[in-house]
Design a protein around this motif. Sequence first.
Motif, PDB file in Angstrom:
ATOM      1  N   ASP A 112      -3.210  -8.251   4.238  1.00 24.65           N
ATOM      2  CA  ASP A 112      -3.850  -7.077   4.006  1.00 24.65           C
ATOM      3  C   ASP A 112      -5.148  -6.734   4.513  1.00 24.65           C
ATOM      4  O   ASP A 112      -5.802  -5.599   4.315  1.00 24.65           O
ATOM      5  N   ASN A 113      -5.579  -7.741   5.267  1.00 29.01           N
ATOM      6  CA  ASN A 113      -7.046  -7.467   5.981  1.00 29.01           C
ATOM      7  C   ASN A 113      -6.624  -6.768   7.364  1.00 29.01           C
ATOM      8  O   ASN A 113      -7.662  -6.223   8.010  1.00 29.01           O
ATOM      9  N   CYS A 114      -5.509  -6.555   7.599  1.00 33.31           N
ATOM     10  CA  CYS A 114      -5.282  -5.647   8.846  1.00 33.31           C
ATOM     11  C   CYS A 114      -3.890  -4.990   8.961  1.00 33.31           C
ATOM     12  O   CYS A 114      -3.390  -4.578   9.955  1.00 33.31           O
ATOM     13  N   PHE A 115      -3.123  -5.124   7.758  1.00 28.17           N
ATOM     14  CA  PHE A 115      -1.605  -4.610   7.674  1.00 28.17           C
ATOM     15  C   PHE A 115      -1.582  -4.061   6.454  1.00 28.17           C
ATOM     16  O   PHE A 115      -1.385  -4.833   5.393  1.00 28.17           O
ATOM     17  N   THR A 116      -1.151  -2.799   6.169  1.00 28.59           N
ATOM     18  CA  THR A 116      -1.127  -2.251   4.737  1.00 28.59           C
ATOM     19  C   THR A 116       0.096  -1.305   4.854  1.00 28.59           C
ATOM     20  O   THR A 116       0.087  -0.208   4.065  1.00 28.59           O
ATOM     21  N   GLU A 117       0.904  -1.482   5.692  1.00 28.43           N
ATOM     22  CA  GLU A 117       2.304  -0.497   5.594  1.00 28.43           C
ATOM     23  C   GLU A 117       2.983  -0.878   4.662  1.00 28.43           C
ATOM     24  O   GLU A 117       3.213  -1.770   3.924  1.00 28.43           O
ATOM     25  N   ASP A 118       3.808   0.314   4.453  1.00 24.33           N
ATOM     26  CA  ASP A 118       5.028   0.189   3.486  1.00 24.33           C
ATOM     27  C   ASP A 118       6.080  -0.395   4.347  1.00 24.33           C
ATOM     28  O   ASP A 118       7.097   0.573   4.566  1.00 24.33           O
ATOM     29  N   THR A 119       6.372  -1.488   4.257  1.00 26.52           N
ATOM     30  CA  THR A 119       7.387  -1.931   5.675  1.00 26.52           C
ATOM     31  C   THR A 119       8.881  -1.587   5.068  1.00 26.52           C
ATOM     32  O   THR A 119       9.579  -1.139   6.123  1.00 26.52           O
ATOM     33  N   SER A 120       9.041  -1.704   3.833  1.00 23.28           N
ATOM     34  CA  SER A 120      10.563  -1.154   3.600  1.00 23.28           C
ATOM     35  C   SER A 120      10.668   0.272   3.937  1.00 23.28           C
ATOM     36  O   SER A 120      11.686   0.771   4.489  1.00 23.28           O
ATOM     37  N   ALA A 121       9.488   1.075   3.400  1.00 20.84           N
ATOM     38  CA  ALA A 121       9.666   2.519   3.723  1.00 20.84           C
ATOM     39  C   ALA A 121      10.120   2.772   5.169  1.00 20.84           C
ATOM     40  O   ALA A 121      10.646   3.688   5.838  1.00 20.84           O
ATOM     41  N   LYS A 122       9.081   2.034   5.951  1.00 18.01           N
ATOM     42  CA  LYS A 122       9.174   2.252   7.386  1.00 18.01           C
ATOM     43  C   LYS A 122      10.628   1.914   8.020  1.00 18.01           C
ATOM     44  O   LYS A 122      11.202   2.745   8.761  1.00 18.01           O
ATOM     45  N   LEU A 123      11.083   0.789   7.478  1.00 20.10           N
ATOM     46  CA  LEU A 123      12.418   0.437   8.054  1.00 20.10           C
ATOM     47  C   LEU A 123      13.453   1.419   7.694  1.00 20.10           C
ATOM     48  O   LEU A 123      14.214   1.742   8.424  1.00 20.10           O
ATOM     49  N   LEU A 124      13.339   1.864   6.503  1.00 22.69           N
ATOM     50  CA  LEU A 124      14.394   3.065   6.082  1.00 22.69           C
ATOM     51  C   LEU A 124      14.162   4.141   7.063  1.00 22.69           C
ATOM     52  O   LEU A 124      15.156   4.805   7.504  1.00 22.69           O
ATOM     53  N   ALA A 125      12.929   4.447   7.563  1.00 18.87           N
ATOM     54  CA  ALA A 125      12.778   5.626   8.416  1.00 18.87           C
ATOM     55  C   ALA A 125      13.227   5.356   9.775  1.00 18.87           C
ATOM     56  O   ALA A 125      13.625   6.322  10.578  1.00 18.87           O
ATOM     57  N   GLN A 126      13.647   4.055  10.041  1.00 10.87           N
ATOM     58  CA  GLN A 126      14.072   3.622  11.394  1.00 10.87           C
ATOM     59  C   GLN A 126      15.505   3.538  11.263  1.00 10.87           C
ATOM     60  O   GLN A 126      15.998   2.905  12.342  1.00 10.87           O
ATOM     61  N   GLY A 127      16.074   3.811  10.166  1.00 12.28           N
ATOM     62  CA  GLY A 127      17.770   3.789  10.215  1.00 12.28           C
ATOM     63  C   GLY A 127      17.976   2.529   9.804  1.00 12.28           C
ATOM     64  O   GLY A 127      19.302   2.184  10.190  1.00 12.28           O
ATOM     65  N   TRP A 128      17.563   1.609   9.110  1.00 11.48           N
ATOM     66  CA  TRP A 128      18.068   0.423   8.196  1.00 11.48           C
ATOM     67  C   TRP A 128      18.262   0.770   7.074  1.00 11.48           C
ATOM     68  O   TRP A 128      17.683   1.691   6.248  1.00 11.48           O
ATOM     69  N   HIS A 129      19.157  -0.431   6.418  1.00 11.99           N
ATOM     70  CA  HIS A 129      19.203  -0.287   5.081  1.00 11.99           C
ATOM     71  C   HIS A 129      18.147  -1.351   4.754  1.00 11.99           C
ATOM     72  O   HIS A 129      17.965  -2.424   5.306  1.00 11.99           O
TER      73      HIS A 129
END
Lengths: 724, 724
Positions: free
Chosen positions: A225-242
């Motif tokens: 979290d010093n350089c990466f604070t994404e919501d990775t699950s939400a991002k992958l959902l937006a990219q068409g993944w389960h």
Amino acid sequence: MTTVAVGQPVNGHSHLVKDAATTSKITSPGEEQLVLNTIRCLAADLCQQYKGGHPGTVMGAAAIGIALWRYEMKYNPANPEWFNRDRFILSAGHACLFQYLFLHFSGYEAWTLDQVKNYHSPKTYGSMAAGHPEIEYPGIEVTTGPLGQGISNAVGMAIASKNLAAIYNKDDIKPIDNKIWCFTGDGCIQEGVGQESISLAGHLGLDNLILVYDNNSVTVDGRIDNCFTEDTSAKLLAQGWHVIDVYDGSNDLAAVLEGFDKAKRLKGKPIFLNIRTVIGYSSRKANTGPAHGQALGDDEVAYVKTQLGFKPEDRFVIPPKVYEYFSGIKDKGAKVEQQWNETFSQYRRKYPAEHEELSRRISGEWTTEDWQHSLPSKADLPQAAQPTRKSSGIVVQALAPKYKTFVAGSADLLESTFVNFKGQVEFQKPGSGLGDYSGRQIRYGIREFGMVGIGNGIAAYQKGAFIPIMSTFFMFWIYAAPAARMAALQQLRFIGIATHDSIGIGEDGPTHQPVALASFYRALPNINLIRPADAEECMGMWTLALDEQSKNTPSIFTLSRQPVPLLPGSDRNKVQSGAYIVHGADIEEPELTIIATGAEVYRAIDTAEKLKSLKKIRVVSMPSQRHFDLQSIEYRESVLRPSSNLVVAIEAWASYGWAKYAHASLSMHTFGHSAPQQQLYDHFGFEPSNMASKIDAWANKWISKGRLPGLGEFEELLLGYVQH
Amino acid sequence: MTTVAVGQPVNGHSHLVKDAATTSKITSPGEEQLVLNTIRCLAADLCQQYKGGHPGTVMGAAAIGIALWRYEMKYNPANPEWFNRDRFILSAGHACLFQYLFLHFSGYEAWTLDQVKNYHSPKTYGSMAAGHPEIEYPGIEVTTGPLGQGISNAVGMAIASKNLAAIYNKDDIKPIDNKIWCFTGDGCIQEGVGQESISLAGHLGLDNLILVYDNNSVTVDGRIDNCFTEDTSAKLLAQGWHVIDVYDGSNDLAAVLEGFDKAKRLKGKPIFLNIRTVIGYSSRKANTGPAHGQALGDDEVAYVKTQLGFKPEDRFVIPPKVYEYFSGIKDKGAKVEQQWNETFSQYRRKYPAEHEELSRRISGEWTTEDWQHSLPSKADLPQAAQPTRKSSGIVVQALAPKYKTFVAGSADLLESTFVNFKGQVEFQKPGSGLGDYSGRQIRYGIREFGMVGIGNGIAAYQKGAFIPIMSTFFMFWIYAAPAARMAALQQLRFIGIATHDSIGIGEDGPTHQPVALASFYRALPNINLIRPADAEECMGMWTLALDEQSKNTPSIFTLSRQPVPLLPGSDRNKVQSGAYIVHGADIEEPELTIIATGAEVYRAIDTAEKLKSLKKIRVVSMPSQRHFDLQSIEYRESVLRPSSNLVVAIEAWASYGWAKYAHASLSMHTFGHSAPQQQLYDHFGFEPSNMASKIDAWANKWISKGRLPGLGEFEELLLGYVQH
């Protein structure tokens, strides 16, 4: 539903819902803790013995390893090469100890404990337990380490499996039904190449791909979290993944298994398993950077063992129950392969033609036919000038429709790179209306690095079963260079189509005009960089790349945007010698030899004819420096005669490397420029009259000296011609 | 609220809500349509005249251009270099005609219509209207074209602006308050480097950055949905951005302006403006690949003009009302700069020290002091062997705390690359608890390509005001190579720290051991690849890179992981000559000269002392081939004496390029291996006794021949030593 969560949320991931619990698959619940703890202590010991390596992932993700190797993956440790096995790719290659330990416990014979103990050993050269997993060894599908690329490789493998299944599976018999498992850490998730590949996998709906994210949120430099604070699950959902979230992957094996179980049942999209773990679990260094990539230290190893119920003074302890726990894998593996063998026998009986073709591909032969005769003879090639990118396309047209081994594709430059072929179907998600999984034309999107990483996965899926053809402008092979290098390192054959290969691209300007990139590929071991002079050499270049001698070598063809004439002296059969006399072969004692490559060869011939001071001139086409270097000294001397005549090289790239072959060069000294290609050739000095006058002046100087230039006297004859 | 939508949804983007309408900012509603149509016809004409170029984006995004240049951006066309201007970056560089036209209409004097008409002209060499925007020309902040990198550059500019503001702005006077606008198409959104940079910008909360997505969903190969089906807005939300959706960016200027207005008011996060447009709007080729990158054709141009109320036969028509429409920009720009000048005068009076420092940085000088004396003398350097990566860190420690021009950073290898410095603050979002925007240590994450693209943006923000120091292992400078190349092309100075530069990295193995990458950087114009032999040369390497002569040149230092001794003969002042005699300088007539670089130099000296056949031996350290090539022929001959002694090169990289300097080399011929570094040096033949015996045998051969090797006789003396 595409989002499910299992286990207990620990970080407030509130947009995800908890699914109904399923019955646990755990078969030996009492033993799990002992097994996990044994593996954690082993990791601590194995890193501590030589004070190096990465203990933290093994300690944090041991339960994931159990889930994968003991419960979920389909494979036979007695036959690591079994065709229909699940593929496992460790994208987080630095965590290789994790993989080595599970290969050991799963019963891969070669992976003895002694082999695993060689990890970071200063005493044993050439052990299997290398600092990153290497494709040469059993159970390892690809060499990983450069982060992000393993995800690409896994996407490529998922494509390969889907493609074979779509082509060869029948309604009643399905010889291909495996899964691709990719284990990624935080690093691969950050790398752009990983993102490119995730994006394409989502588009393609590759539901045979399961990306297991060991989400420990710690890298070399500490908390992510010093350089990466994404919501990775939400991002992958937006990219068409389960997306499946698991909240305590270090302890809750039941939750991990439940997640995996769901993952195997979800359809239509690739599956992202976001599993929270604690790096260095059970050590006081847990959740810190040092747990990632350093041995824990003697005190801490002792602490870990005490915590986990082991004696600090005992090293490499493996209670018999641990081996027992894994002991069923061999039988299970033998059985699953045996069942498949029966399936494949039925397939042979019922579908003999398909069986024969598939078997040939499994064995790594792309054809047993005399395929070279399907290429047009020189007389049948277009006699008018045409770009070499177009001439290369003749071969794609001749071979790709017929041989399913070829899977073409482009990074959004399909029309420009001439990798289209007649009757092609796009590799697309069935139901998309764009194509289906039997397709062999891949739209990689504007993702050059991802493209070649994916191509490596296709090539590595079953070595020789596929030859990926990947295309973009040569300049953008710099984006793909890290993956092209990994192909060369792993001895994976691909065909790289690199068009618009010089200032000949014209108006697009310096950003699109490579001047130095060839030097990288020429210096790189085990890759064929080939720059053909005309359509005839294009036939030779493909022949060389598809030949037995290149079976373990990727090739990159650098091709012109602009037309070049078919040269009277060109010869496809001589491309494999790297260089040959293309003009003036009848001259016995040349005074000057001009070497040129690609689109500069016809200019070199024009230049030779314009020279005033010298008359006995040969022109040598050198499509491949690498192959020329491989020839006998006698052959090389006969082509260049370096001790008895002046040798000059013409190439619209940097001069770097030419001093090995020539006394002087006519080269680029700056970046290019935006203008029509003919203007650029003139501007940068490659107009034949200008080149002739530069060579004349230089040659006269040396003739009057009465000797040939020596070391340190290499000259760049166009230097100073123009300042950018 | 972080998600707002303006205009009418046209694609069912249902998870976004429509915000309350604001009062339209449109000042001349009646004229907008005429202006839009004029610009569309101009784009069609300008591409058609020479049958090349990219018309579609101009036609589809004209309203965005109006919003940017007429309404939203703060700049003064009469002074394109005004310090506090908003920065505009066209990441979709192929759409440069869009930018050129608006620079023309906004009143940039140099951007006459005649200049714009040079776009794709075969007649005018060296016009400003290049095929991609070039940094040399007014109004263009960076050269773009290689996709994705413009987004990185914009993130770098946003960091630069935030950093200057945090350091120099005061509660009462704020000389830095500009915005960074980045225009991206579909390509940059697909490229991994764009993703890396978007991710970091979200983490850093850069609310001065507005990413304008010209979402026309068409690329060269047609509809983007053949390879990209993400929900990009949802993805950016997950990555920590504000997202604004605009649904008809080709027609609804009011909606575009409303979106921009909101974008300027949102705080705490970067802003993503997802504006749907129709590529090639008003042509029948709209929404197709051909509208992207080809002239429309005469018939279609006529059709477009007819549709838009222009006469087909008239070309380049600009009704006077169109110029009138843009006529207020000059005054507005002059006024805004004038106001700022007053602000800056107040600042000077009230904060003279800060003003002086900032002014010096604006002028591009990083210091006027004799900074070289702040580096330790050779006597004061650590006398024990230490890695050159650590020696390099001595300079970071000496300079970075003192000079705010330096902004250090690492791709998750901060401890390994020695770019930490005393008293450093991390560049982090204020309130994160990790640092603030005054910080000058950037945690780039595991995003090497993004890092260097971002560094280029920092360097280009105000040339010379920043010198980014960026670090990772040398091997991963292959990921960053496309951005490093763009720095060289644009003459932007950065310092690249490339540690673990060879097989000396040891156990990590071949994936982490560069053998060919140096050849690329050595062949590339305008970049300093420097490989120092010891701590003393590290002082010289930094001096060279920070010197006036490198003001327009990036440098990459390749540094050892393993310790190397401080050499008695090393000399920082000689690094700038590229090569010099480091051992045996007193020998008048050497029989042999050994060239070596970096961590191989001390091995070369050991080798020289072990040779049997020859006694008069010099060792030359060659930290930079490029700088050696720049020396006079006399100097070069004095160092190598190539015509009177045998010359051999020792370097643990591929031999490529060494034939220019040496008769033979001891080089790597394969990829590396996983083992401790000392074992690897031995295994690959670099143990001094072995090298001495190889050189002895080779030298004896030539001594007996009584001549020096000539062209074609270059030998690789370790070839065949080992097969990988």
